[in-house]
Design an enzyme around this catalytic site. Structure first.
Site, PDB file in Angstrom:
ATOM      1  N   TYR A 135      15.544 -31.851 -42.947  1.00 31.59           N
ATOM      2  CA  TYR A 135      16.393 -29.814 -43.530  1.00 31.59           C
ATOM      3  C   TYR A 135      15.973 -30.124 -44.518  1.00 31.59           C
ATOM      4  CZ  TYR A 135      20.845 -28.355 -45.574  1.00 31.59           C
ATOM      5  OH  TYR A 135      21.891 -27.432 -45.489  1.00 31.59           O
ATOM      6  N   LYS A 163      15.448 -27.690 -40.113  1.00 32.31           N
ATOM      7  CA  LYS A 163      16.525 -26.794 -40.858  1.00 32.31           C
ATOM      8  C   LYS A 163      15.496 -26.545 -41.920  1.00 32.31           C
ATOM      9  CE  LYS A 163      20.752 -25.118 -42.181  1.00 32.31           C
ATOM     10  NZ  LYS A 163      21.786 -26.407 -43.674  1.00 32.31           N
TER      11      LYS A 163
END
Length: 296
Positions: A135, A163
């Site tokens: 992330y 992500k």
């Protein structure tokens, strides 16, 4: 290994007026999103205020979500902390709690070299058998993962996706190009959901899915069926909501919208302040406009 794809709400953490975790509201959110057809649930992310929750509170949130999901969709739990040691401990505890996958944000506060970030993620990946979704949100953490570093981390057997909340579509394109086909690239910026899918990404971890779970899922489902015009129409639905996020400090606007539509999200935890009366009025006008269009 888990196939990371589809629309995964970046869940807010509902709090009561004493700023304590609201278990009943959290369980209600889990069921609302699953009923809308989401492909997973992501708790303890940026919109979930992970940075302002204690270690024990993080475990409590994750356990509630896992318990209420009852295996109907995968649960992705945010394990990222400021340091490697605490991240490793949290990852182990979340695995024991029954999470299906972990999201691990880059360390924050200090600015790290790419070698240090790689060192961090390799250490965390070695402590858990769970799939890990990297992330990156450099505007919040001050750190980003280069495409080259992501490509190296993608060689680890349990690092399965990323992500990307950089807001850079070019960066997403490079990630898709430089990582294996089995590696999932997910939009973390909601304005780029359809663009990411069209470019070869696999889905999105989306904050707007807190408010519009079915509409965001529809973007993915229309894209999957080749119905690109309908998918674009779904993407446009999110614009006014995303624009409204600038009315307050994250995630105060998102929580105010949820409260306005009858979902108990409660306040953001201090020092984030409630919306000003002017900002709240703008939120109410936006909600009314969405309601008039039959979108809420």
């Amino acid at each position: 290994m888990l196939e990371v794809k589809g629309i995964i709400p970046a869940m807010v953490t509902p709090l009561n007026q004493r700023e304590e975790i609201d278990e009943q509201a959290l369980r209600g959110m889990v069921n609302r999103y699953i009923d809308a057809g989401v492909h997973g649930l992501f708790c303890l992310g940026t919109n979930g205020e992970f940075y302002n929750l204690s270690f024990e509170e993080k475990l409590e949130v994750a356990q509630i979500v896992i318990d209420e999901a009852r295996g109907r969709v995968p649960v992705y739990a945010g394990a990222g902390c400021a340091g490697t040691g605490e991240t490793r401990r949290l990852a182990q505890r979340l695995e024991q709690a029954g999470a299906d996958a972990l999201s691990v944000i880059t360390p924050y506060f200090l600015t790290y070299t790419q070698a240090e970030l790689q060192y961090h993620f390799e250490a965390v990946a070695g402590e858990t058998a769970l799939p890990i979704v990297l992330y990156t949100i450099p505007a919040r953490t001050g750190n980003t993962l280069s495409v080259q570093t992501v490509a190296k981390l993608a060689e680890l057997p349990n690092v399965v996706g990323i992500k990307d909340s950089s807001g850079s579509f070019d960066h997403i394109l490079q990630l898709i190009d430089r990582t294996p086909e089995s590696f999932s690239v997910l939009a973390g910026t909601d304005s780029l959901i359809l663009s990411t899918l069209m470019a070869g990404g696999t889905g999105a971890i989306a904050a707007t899915a807190n408010v519009f779970p079915a509409a965001v899922v529809a973007i993915y489902e229309h894209w999957r069926r080749g119905e690109y015009e309908q998918a674009e129409q779904g993407q446009r639905v999110l614009r006014d909501l995303r624009a409204a996020f600038s009315l307050g400090t994250l995630p105060s606007v998102l929580k105010a919208v949820l409260d306005e539509i009858g979902l108990s999200a409660g306040p953001a935890r201090r020092p984030v302040a409630p919306l000003t009366p002017q900002a709240l009025e703008e939120v109410r006008r936006m909600v009314a406009a969405y309601t008039k269009k039959g979108l809420l």
